[in-house]
Design an enzyme around this catalytic site. Structure first.
Site, PDB file in Angstrom:
ATOM      1  CG  HIS A 217     153.335 -26.268 -10.753  1.00 38.19           C
ATOM      2  ND1 HIS A 217     152.148 -25.965 -11.391  1.00 38.19           N
ATOM      3  CD2 HIS A 217     153.013 -26.889  -9.597  1.00 38.19           C
ATOM      4  CE1 HIS A 217     151.153 -26.387 -10.631  1.00 38.19           C
ATOM      5  NE2 HIS A 217     151.644 -26.948  -9.538  1.00 38.19           N
TER       6      HIS A 217
ATOM      7  CD  GLU B 241     151.884 -30.997  -8.360  1.00 37.86           C
ATOM      8  OE1 GLU B 241     151.459 -30.760  -7.233  1.00 37.86           O
ATOM      9  OE2 GLU B 241     151.973 -30.126  -9.246  1.00 37.86           O
TER      10      GLU B 241
ATOM     11  CB  SER C 159     143.129 -32.944  -5.126  1.00 38.16           C
ATOM     12  OG  SER C 159     142.734 -32.165  -6.228  1.00 38.16           O
TER      13      SER C 159
ATOM     14  CG  ASN D  67     152.784 -24.509  -5.546  1.00 38.73           C
ATOM     15  OD1 ASN D  67     153.074 -23.318  -5.482  1.00 38.73           O
ATOM     16  ND2 ASN D  67     152.491 -25.116  -6.686  1.00 38.73           N
ATOM     17  CD1 TRP D  68     151.199 -21.836   0.649  1.00 44.20           C
ATOM     18  CD2 TRP D  68     151.717 -19.748   1.269  1.00 44.20           C
ATOM     19  NE1 TRP D  68     151.267 -21.814   2.022  1.00 44.20           N
ATOM     20  CE2 TRP D  68     151.581 -20.545   2.431  1.00 44.20           C
ATOM     21  CE3 TRP D  68     152.039 -18.402   1.418  1.00 44.20           C
ATOM     22  CZ2 TRP D  68     151.759 -20.033   3.719  1.00 44.20           C
ATOM     23  CZ3 TRP D  68     152.218 -17.892   2.701  1.00 44.20           C
ATOM     24  CH2 TRP D  68     152.078 -18.699   3.838  1.00 44.20           C
ATOM     25  CE  LYS D  69     149.010 -24.632  -7.295  1.00 42.84           C
ATOM     26  NZ  LYS D  69     148.059 -25.392  -8.069  1.00 42.84           N
TER      27      LYS D  69
ATOM     28  N   GLY E 139     148.825 -27.858  -2.732  1.00 39.67           N
ATOM     29  CA  GLY E 139     148.430 -26.529  -3.192  1.00 39.67           C
ATOM     30  C   GLY E 139     147.338 -25.953  -2.315  1.00 39.67           C
ATOM     31  N   GLY E 140     146.088 -26.077  -2.766  1.00 39.14           N
ATOM     32  CA  GLY E 140     144.937 -25.463  -2.090  1.00 39.14           C
ATOM     33  C   GLY E 140     144.916 -25.666  -0.573  1.00 39.14           C
TER      34      GLY E 140
END
Ligand code: PGA
Length: 266
Positions: free
Chosen positions: A105, A175, A224, A9-11, A245-246
């Site tokens: 999300h 999540e 995370s 998920n690159w947001k 994500g990150g």
């Protein structure tokens, strides 16, 4: 064997098309080298980058390499065409090669998206044969265990009216919001936290659908996830994959996550 799935998920990242193309190509390269058999990889970039990524993927398959990365989106609007300023339909995304859509999300819920709206979106995604990735999870773990009720309501309302057959195509991403890397004062969740909730999720699905369906539904973990903790979640967290994500914005870290998943599943 059931394949595991790693979803990026690159947001709203990276900042430019150039950076996005480089990251996508780099990940594509490491994925090609891994010759994956047991792991599905999905990248959900900002919608603006999808067309280029589709071209890059097609270019690769013309040279004989199997297409390895599937494309996903981070949201849709549940309608075909019309006066919906700023929105993008499932059909439009499908034409860009999108196969998966993240829905519900916590960052979208924080902007006001309700379970009722998410339910409509899931139905729109399913109606065109794409796979919804339904995100659920509590904001905090309170002493009275209210968070179980929150997750219960999210599942019941988001899946309302969705048939048994359709549910087989839904991925549920647990999540916990408190564990997402960008949450203020975030805390790391443990595989025990994940496992406990996955059992609860399957129990809810079993009550709504059947024990068999509850056993089969794909549940993944997000919050995370990185190259250091992914194996723990996959081995002891009761899940069939991860929503990242990150760490998915770093080619090396994301490549390692995929490699670990593939190796564990061998
Ligand atoms: P994170 O994000 O991996 O950076 O915690 C996960 C998500 O929000 O989907």
């Amino acid at each position: 064997m059931n394949k595991k799935i790693i979803i990026a998920n690159w947001k709203m990242n990276p900042a430019t098309g150039k950076e996005a193309e480089k990251l996508f190509k780099d990940i594509n390269k490491s994925v090609s080298l891994l010759k994956l058999k047991n792991t599905e990889v999905v990248i959900c970039p900002p919608v603006i980058y999808l067309e280029n990524f589709k071209k890059i993927s097609l270019g690769r398959s013309r040279t004989g390499e199997a297409k390895k990365i599937m494309l996903g989106a981070q949201n849709i609007f549940p309608g075909d065409v019309g006066a919906y300023t700023g929105e993008v339909s499932v059909k439009m995304l499908q034409s860009l090669g999108v196969k998966y859509v993240i829905l519900g999300h916590s960052e979208r819920r924080a902007m006001g998206e309700s379970n009722v709206v998410i339910n409509k979106k899931i139905k729109a995604v399913l109606s065109l044969g794409l796979t919804p990735v339904l995100c659920i999870g509590e904001n905090e773990r309170d002493e009275n265990h209210e968070y179980f009720n929150i997750v219960n309501t999210q599942i019941a309302e988001c899946l309302s009216g969705i048939s048994k057959n359709s549910l087989a195509r839904v991925i549920i991403a647990y999540e916990p919001v408190w564990s997402i890397s960008t949450t203020l004062n975030h805390k790391d969740a443990t595989p025990v936290d994940s496992k406990e909730m996955v059992i609860f999720i399957r129990k809810i699905i079993s009550n709504i659908y059947s024990p068999q369906i509850a056993k089969e539904v794909k549940v993944i973990y997000g919050g995370s996830v990185n190259e250091k903790n992914v194996s723990e979640f996959l081995i002891n967290g009761g899940v069939s994959g991860a929503l990242v994500g990150g760490a998915s914005l770093n080619q090396k870290k994301f490549g390692d996550i995929i490699k670990i998943c593939e190796t564990l599943n061998n």
